[in-house]
Write a protein that holds these residues in place. Structure first.
Motif, PDB file in Angstrom:
ATOM      1  N   TRP A 184       0.839  -1.204   0.000  1.00 49.11           N
ATOM      2  CA  TRP A 184       0.000   0.000   0.000  1.00 49.11           C
ATOM      3  C   TRP A 184       0.862   1.237   0.000  1.00 49.11           C
ATOM      4  CZ3 TRP A 184      -5.102   0.357   3.053  1.00 49.11           C
ATOM      5  CH2 TRP A 184      -5.911  -0.727   2.719  1.00 49.11           C
ATOM      6  N   LYS A 185       1.872   1.251   0.844  1.00 52.46           N
ATOM      7  CA  LYS A 185       2.696   2.447   0.947  1.00 52.46           C
ATOM      8  C   LYS A 185       3.472   2.679  -0.343  1.00 52.46           C
ATOM      9  CE  LYS A 185       4.487   1.001   4.866  1.00 52.46           C
ATOM     10  NZ  LYS A 185       5.253   0.928   6.116  1.00 52.46           N
ATOM     11  N   ASN A 186       3.991   1.580  -0.907  1.00 53.49           N
ATOM     12  CA  ASN A 186       4.761   1.741  -2.138  1.00 53.49           C
ATOM     13  C   ASN A 186       3.884   2.167  -3.295  1.00 53.49           C
ATOM     14  OD1 ASN A 186       7.079   1.015  -0.817  1.00 53.49           O
ATOM     15  ND2 ASN A 186       6.957  -1.161  -1.379  1.00 53.49           N
ATOM     16  N   ASN A 187       2.688   1.537  -3.416  1.00 54.48           N
ATOM     17  CA  ASN A 187       1.765   1.899  -4.497  1.00 54.48           C
ATOM     18  C   ASN A 187       1.377   3.362  -4.413  1.00 54.48           C
ATOM     19  OD1 ASN A 187       1.702  -0.594  -5.664  1.00 54.48           O
ATOM     20  ND2 ASN A 187      -0.175  -1.270  -4.630  1.00 54.48           N
ATOM     21  N   LEU A 188       0.976   3.810  -3.228  1.00 53.10           N
ATOM     22  CA  LEU A 188       0.477   5.172  -3.109  1.00 53.10           C
ATOM     23  C   LEU A 188       1.583   6.193  -3.261  1.00 53.10           C
ATOM     24  CD1 LEU A 188      -2.252   6.424  -2.767  1.00 53.10           C
ATOM     25  CD2 LEU A 188      -1.671   6.884  -0.408  1.00 53.10           C
ATOM     26  N   SER A 189       2.774   5.882  -2.752  1.00 58.48           N
ATOM     27  CA  SER A 189       3.861   6.844  -2.883  1.00 58.48           C
ATOM     28  C   SER A 189       4.222   7.045  -4.343  1.00 58.48           C
ATOM     29  CB  SER A 189       5.090   6.356  -2.099  1.00 58.48           C
ATOM     30  OG  SER A 189       5.565   5.128  -2.629  1.00 58.48           O
ATOM     31  N   ARG A 190       4.057   5.991  -5.143  1.00 57.66           N
ATOM     32  CA  ARG A 190       4.302   6.144  -6.574  1.00 57.66           C
ATOM     33  C   ARG A 190       3.153   6.865  -7.266  1.00 57.66           C
ATOM     34  NH1 ARG A 190       5.946   0.683  -6.148  1.00 57.66           N
ATOM     35  NH2 ARG A 190       3.959   0.043  -7.015  1.00 57.66           N
ATOM     36  N   GLN A 191       1.899   6.563  -6.836  1.00 59.09           N
ATOM     37  CA  GLN A 191       0.742   7.059  -7.562  1.00 59.09           C
ATOM     38  C   GLN A 191       0.365   8.484  -7.205  1.00 59.09           C
ATOM     39  OE1 GLN A 191      -0.812   5.612  -9.987  1.00 59.09           O
ATOM     40  NE2 GLN A 191       0.322   3.695  -9.915  1.00 59.09           N
ATOM     41  N   GLU A 203     -15.915  -0.617 -10.542  1.00 57.63           N
ATOM     42  CA  GLU A 203     -16.311  -2.004 -10.755  1.00 57.63           C
ATOM     43  C   GLU A 203     -15.189  -2.694 -11.517  1.00 57.63           C
ATOM     44  OE1 GLU A 203     -19.754  -4.757 -12.907  1.00 57.63           O
ATOM     45  OE2 GLU A 203     -20.143  -2.624 -12.509  1.00 57.63           O
ATOM     46  N   LEU A 204     -14.731  -3.827 -10.987  1.00 57.02           N
ATOM     47  CA  LEU A 204     -13.624  -4.556 -11.586  1.00 57.02           C
ATOM     48  C   LEU A 204     -14.058  -5.960 -11.982  1.00 57.02           C
ATOM     49  CD1 LEU A 204     -12.254  -2.266  -9.836  1.00 57.02           C
ATOM     50  CD2 LEU A 204     -10.322  -3.805  -9.574  1.00 57.02           C
ATOM     51  N   GLU A 205     -13.385  -6.486 -12.994  1.00 64.30           N
ATOM     52  CA  GLU A 205     -13.626  -7.853 -13.442  1.00 64.30           C
ATOM     53  C   GLU A 205     -12.492  -8.303 -14.336  1.00 64.30           C
ATOM     54  OE1 GLU A 205     -16.702 -10.239 -16.354  1.00 64.30           O
ATOM     55  OE2 GLU A 205     -17.438  -8.432 -15.349  1.00 64.30           O
ATOM     56  N   PRO A 206     -11.966  -9.511 -14.158  1.00 66.48           N
ATOM     57  CA  PRO A 206     -12.123 -10.385 -13.003  1.00 66.48           C
ATOM     58  C   PRO A 206     -11.137 -10.007 -11.895  1.00 66.48           C
ATOM     59  CG  PRO A 206     -10.747 -11.469 -14.612  1.00 66.48           C
ATOM     60  CD  PRO A 206     -11.133 -10.141 -15.204  1.00 66.48           C
ATOM     61  N   PRO A 207     -11.361 -10.424 -10.653  1.00 64.98           N
ATOM     62  CA  PRO A 207     -12.575 -11.046 -10.140  1.00 64.98           C
ATOM     63  C   PRO A 207     -13.689 -10.020 -10.016  1.00 64.98           C
ATOM     64  CG  PRO A 207     -11.119 -10.545  -8.330  1.00 64.98           C
ATOM     65  CD  PRO A 207     -10.375 -10.178  -9.581  1.00 64.98           C
ATOM     66  N   GLU A 215      -4.037  -8.565  -7.230  1.00 66.76           N
ATOM     67  CA  GLU A 215      -3.285  -8.495  -8.478  1.00 66.76           C
ATOM     68  C   GLU A 215      -3.454  -7.113  -9.099  1.00 66.76           C
ATOM     69  OE1 GLU A 215      -5.431 -10.699 -11.810  1.00 66.76           O
ATOM     70  OE2 GLU A 215      -6.351 -11.605 -10.025  1.00 66.76           O
ATOM     71  N   ASN A 216      -2.650  -6.847 -10.120  1.00 67.45           N
ATOM     72  CA  ASN A 216      -2.716  -5.560 -10.788  1.00 67.45           C
ATOM     73  C   ASN A 216      -4.100  -5.339 -11.398  1.00 67.45           C
ATOM     74  OD1 ASN A 216      -2.269  -3.498 -13.011  1.00 67.45           O
ATOM     75  ND2 ASN A 216      -0.236  -3.566 -12.110  1.00 67.45           N
ATOM     76  N   VAL A 217      -4.580  -4.095 -11.336  1.00 62.23           N
ATOM     77  CA  VAL A 217      -5.929  -3.810 -11.842  1.00 62.23           C
ATOM     78  C   VAL A 217      -5.927  -3.351 -13.304  1.00 62.23           C
ATOM     79  CG1 VAL A 217      -6.734  -3.185  -9.529  1.00 62.23           C
ATOM     80  CG2 VAL A 217      -5.886  -1.392 -11.071  1.00 62.23           C
ATOM     81  N   GLU A 218      -4.778  -3.273 -13.922  1.00 65.18           N
ATOM     82  CA  GLU A 218      -4.713  -2.797 -15.307  1.00 65.18           C
ATOM     83  C   GLU A 218      -5.585  -3.665 -16.216  1.00 65.18           C
ATOM     84  OE1 GLU A 218      -1.395  -1.762 -18.774  1.00 65.18           O
ATOM     85  OE2 GLU A 218      -0.764  -2.545 -16.820  1.00 65.18           O
ATOM     86  N   GLY A 219      -6.481  -3.018 -16.957  1.00 69.18           N
ATOM     87  CA  GLY A 219      -7.369  -3.720 -17.867  1.00 69.18           C
ATOM     88  C   GLY A 219      -8.570  -4.363 -17.196  1.00 69.18           C
ATOM     89  N   LYS A 220      -8.728  -4.194 -15.874  1.00 65.55           N
ATOM     90  CA  LYS A 220      -9.813  -4.839 -15.153  1.00 65.55           C
ATOM     91  C   LYS A 220     -10.907  -3.868 -14.692  1.00 65.55           C
ATOM     92  CE  LYS A 220      -6.753  -8.441 -13.322  1.00 65.55           C
ATOM     93  NZ  LYS A 220      -7.354  -9.572 -14.069  1.00 65.55           N
ATOM     94  N   PHE A 230      -4.738   1.068  -4.645  1.00 66.53           N
ATOM     95  CA  PHE A 230      -5.413   0.231  -3.669  1.00 66.53           C
ATOM     96  C   PHE A 230      -6.124  -0.972  -4.261  1.00 66.53           C
ATOM     97  CE2 PHE A 230      -5.291   4.497  -1.737  1.00 66.53           C
ATOM     98  CZ  PHE A 230      -4.528   4.188  -0.623  1.00 66.53           C
ATOM     99  N   GLY A 231      -6.417  -0.944  -5.556  1.00 71.87           N
ATOM    100  CA  GLY A 231      -7.071  -2.088  -6.187  1.00 71.87           C
ATOM    101  C   GLY A 231      -6.321  -3.394  -5.991  1.00 71.87           C
ATOM    102  N   PRO A 232      -4.990  -3.402  -6.183  1.00 72.94           N
ATOM    103  CA  PRO A 232      -4.246  -4.647  -5.989  1.00 72.94           C
ATOM    104  C   PRO A 232      -4.359  -5.209  -4.581  1.00 72.94           C
ATOM    105  CG  PRO A 232      -2.934  -3.086  -7.251  1.00 72.94           C
ATOM    106  CD  PRO A 232      -4.138  -2.342  -6.757  1.00 72.94           C
ATOM    107  N   GLU A 233      -4.567  -4.350  -3.582  1.00 70.88           N
ATOM    108  CA  GLU A 233      -4.709  -4.827  -2.217  1.00 70.88           C
ATOM    109  C   GLU A 233      -6.072  -5.464  -1.983  1.00 70.88           C
ATOM    110  OE1 GLU A 233      -1.981  -4.803  -0.751  1.00 70.88           O
ATOM    111  OE2 GLU A 233      -1.063  -3.463  -2.190  1.00 70.88           O
ATOM    112  N   VAL A 234      -7.040  -5.141  -2.835  1.00 71.81           N
ATOM    113  CA  VAL A 234      -8.376  -5.719  -2.711  1.00 71.81           C
ATOM    114  C   VAL A 234      -8.471  -7.028  -3.489  1.00 71.81           C
ATOM    115  CG1 VAL A 234     -10.825  -5.380  -3.220  1.00 71.81           C
ATOM    116  CG2 VAL A 234      -9.463  -3.478  -2.324  1.00 71.81           C
ATOM    117  N   ILE A 235      -7.952  -7.054  -4.720  1.00 71.87           N
ATOM    118  CA  ILE A 235      -8.112  -8.247  -5.565  1.00 71.87           C
ATOM    119  C   ILE A 235      -6.873  -9.127  -5.616  1.00 71.87           C
ATOM    120  CG2 ILE A 235      -9.799  -7.008  -6.969  1.00 71.87           C
ATOM    121  CD1 ILE A 235      -7.699  -6.925  -9.221  1.00 71.87           C
TER     122      ILE A 235
END
Length: 278
Positions: free
Chosen positions: A13-20, A232-236, A209-214, A202-207
């Protein structure tokens, strides 16, 4: 194992957000609670003396109690997007010692509103200020699922709800200071970042995996002056509602398997869009 998963999640989470959000933001580290492992000694009844029967009876009673504790921990420990044994009966709030029911009576449509009780405690670390409550609505047949500090989702999991046939809910509440020391005590979701950066962080922390394309859908809604990002994401299959209030980030997550998504999509979306911090 539980500690390792939680630690990885925090760092990610910290790494993702610090980059984003802002490369110049300084991330404030936070300690990870330790989790002990109980052991049952098999030799409890091995002594051969005049008290062997009494000792064995005591050991058997201890084994039964410990087995119940271990079994209970196994039931309530789960990964973010599911629970082991989805067919297991959902435990009702009123049956759990120390838990405060937060569900209203059903309305005319059979829906109930949950409000986080002011008295409810949470495994959010020592020194946290009182939490601003949140609400959401669910059909009458949804119930709260127990959450403990042993939850594999980490101590940021504040609440779980489920209906074994229809889907699951989990609420993540995290301190904003974990992500940046530039965000004050009255945080807004806009300060944390725009929708695309928030879901990427934060999406990767929920699912897991990376959320790109989802990301199928991304919307911004305002209610009583507070901004909510809805995804809304899919999949999952998962819907995420994100907002911030006080010194915390709230992530409200509604998920289900493919069959649940097909049969109950309308209700699941209604649940997702009902989330409010009050």
């Amino acid at each position: 194992m539980g500690t390792f998963v939680y630690s990885s999640s925090c760092l990610s989470w910290k790494n993702n957000l610090s980059r984003q959000v802002n490369p110049s933001h300084h991330v404030v580290p936070r300690g990870v609670p330790e989790k002990g492992c109980s052991r049952i000694k098999a030799a409890a009844c091995s002594k051969e003396d005049v008290t062997v029967n009494r000792d064995c009876e005591k050991s058997a009673g201890s084994l039964n109690r410990r087995s119940a504790i271990v079994s209970g921990a196994s039931l309530i420990s789960s990964v973010l997007l599911g629970f082991p044994g989805e067919g297991s009966a959902v435990v009702k709030q009123g049956l759990l010692a120390g838990r405060v029911p937060g569900l209203s009576e059903p309305d005319e449509e059979g829906w109930r509103t949950y409000r986080r009780p002011d008295e409810k405690s949470g495994g959010h670390g020592v020194g946290w200020s009182p939490m601003i409550p949140y609400t959401f609505s669910v059909p009458d047949n949804w119930e709260e699922v127990p959450v403990s500090i042993a939850d594999l989702g980490g101590t940021e999991i504040d609440l779980r709800f489920a209906n074994p046939k229809e889907g699951r809910i989990f609420v993540i509440v995290a301190p904003v200071k974990r992500f940046s020391d530039d965000i004050g005590e009255e945080a807004t979701i806009e300060q944390i970042g725009p929708p695309d950066k928030v879901i990427s962080a934060f999406g990767p922390e929920v699912i897991g995996e990376n959320v790109e394309g989802k990301v199928l859908r991304s919307e911004v809604a305002k209610h009583l002056g507070r901004t909510y990002y809805q995804f809304e994401l899919e999949p999952p299959h998962v819907m995420i509602t994100a907002t911030a209030a006080g010194n915390r980030l709230y992530l409200f997550n509604v998920t289900g398997n493919g069959l649940q998504w097909k049969r109950y999509y309308k209700d699941l979306r209604k649940i997702a869009e009902s989330f409010r911090v009050v």
